[in-house]
Design a protein around this motif. Structure first.
Motif, PDB file in Angstrom:
ATOM      1  N   TRP A 135      13.696  57.337   3.069  1.00  0.00           N
ATOM      2  CA  TRP A 135      13.946  56.665   1.788  1.00  0.00           C
ATOM      3  C   TRP A 135      15.339  56.040   1.770  1.00  0.00           C
TER       4      TRP A 135
ATOM      5  N   GLN B  83       8.453  61.543  -3.326  1.00  0.00           N
ATOM      6  CA  GLN B  83       8.455  62.964  -2.976  1.00  0.00           C
ATOM      7  C   GLN B  83       7.132  63.621  -3.347  1.00  0.00           C
TER       8      GLN B  83
ATOM      9  N   ARG C  49      13.314  62.063   3.051  1.00  0.00           N
ATOM     10  CA  ARG C  49      14.451  61.552   2.276  1.00  0.00           C
ATOM     11  C   ARG C  49      15.295  60.593   3.110  1.00  0.00           C
TER      12      ARG C  49
ATOM     13  N   TRP D 270      12.309  57.934  -6.089  1.00  0.00           N
ATOM     14  CA  TRP D 270      12.263  59.022  -5.118  1.00  0.00           C
ATOM     15  C   TRP D 270      11.321  60.126  -5.598  1.00  0.00           C
TER      16      TRP D 270
END
Length: 251
Positions: free
Chosen positions: A190, A126, A187, A122
């Motif tokens: 994800w 990001q 997010r 992540w």
């Protein structure tokens, strides 16, 4: 929650269409496609998702599931539903969660985006996908950059892309979708990719990828692929007539 919706061809008798934009985009990017759909006799609704375009900006609800539920709450009739980029992921959720709203799906360079399969962590995702700061950028300069990057785009597509950002009287720009909310959506992409929902989709699907990649469509039972090998990510802006013809093949 109320969404702003651009309505084209109100009252026409053909199969309706619902068009959904991508992340940090807006409904005006569908105007060229809508023009051709209306000319073929179809009413069109193009929605601005929350904090995009002319829709309001509530403090929460920035995830793919909520975006799909927002579209359901519009109460529109069953339609051929098209989504571009993250909007493709959104309309997959709409078809899986609210199947009564969807007669067929068109996924325009999206609807199969699985960020966890593209990045090792992540943190890497990001860092790569956090949007750039637009402070100091003017609308005039942005138009120049867009014309240089997309010389084949028509003027309406350039202006629709500039409208992704709010233009102030001094020509400065600010984000309609603030970076924290933008990253909340990333997010959710994800955490919640579309592939697990594919087996729940019982309508015909047309996948329209841009570029050389092959999308992961495993689990879709009735899917056709119409690739644009040299196309831009914003295929609906670059090739509105051709994308409209693809969508009309589902009617």
């Amino acid at each position: 929650m109320r969404l702003h919706v651009r309505v084209h061809g109100d009252g026409l008798a053909g199969m309706p269409y619902l068009l959904v934009h991508g992340l940090s985009s807006n409904a005006r990017l569908w105007d060229g496609v809508a023009e051709h759909l209306v000319a073929a006799g179809h009413p069109v609704h193009a929605a601005d998702l929350r904090s995009h375009g002319e829709s309001p900006s509530p403090p929460d609800g920035y995830d793919t599931v909520t975006a799909a539920d927002d579209l359901d709450r519009l109460g529109l009739p069953p339609a051929i539903v098209a989504g571009q980029s993250w909007g493709g992921n959104v309309v997959v959720q709409l078809a899986a969660r609210h199947p009564e709203r969807v007669r067929a799906l068109a996924l325009v360079d999206g609807g199969w985006i699985n960020l966890a399969a593209q990045f090792p962590s992540w943190a890497a995702c990001q860092a790569r996908l956090r949007p750039a700061d637009v402070s100091g950028l003017t609308a005039t300069r942005l138009r120049e950059r867009l014309r240089s990057a997309h010389p084949d785009w028509e003027p309406w597509a350039i202006e629709a892309t500039v409208f992704n950002l709010a233009i102030h009287p001094d020509d400065s720009l600010t984000r309609r979708l603030p970076i924290p909310q933008h990253m909340e959506i990333v997010r959710s992409m994800w955490d919640d990719p579309p592939q697990p929902y594919f087996p729940r989709i019982d309508v015909p699907v047309l996948a329209i990828p841009a570029g050389p990649h092959t999308p992961d469509l495993d689990g879709l039972r009735d899917v056709k692929v119409r690739p644009y090998p040299g196309g831009d990510h914003d295929l609906h802006a670059q090739h509105p007539a051709s994308i409209a013809a693809d969508l009309l093949s589902l009617a």
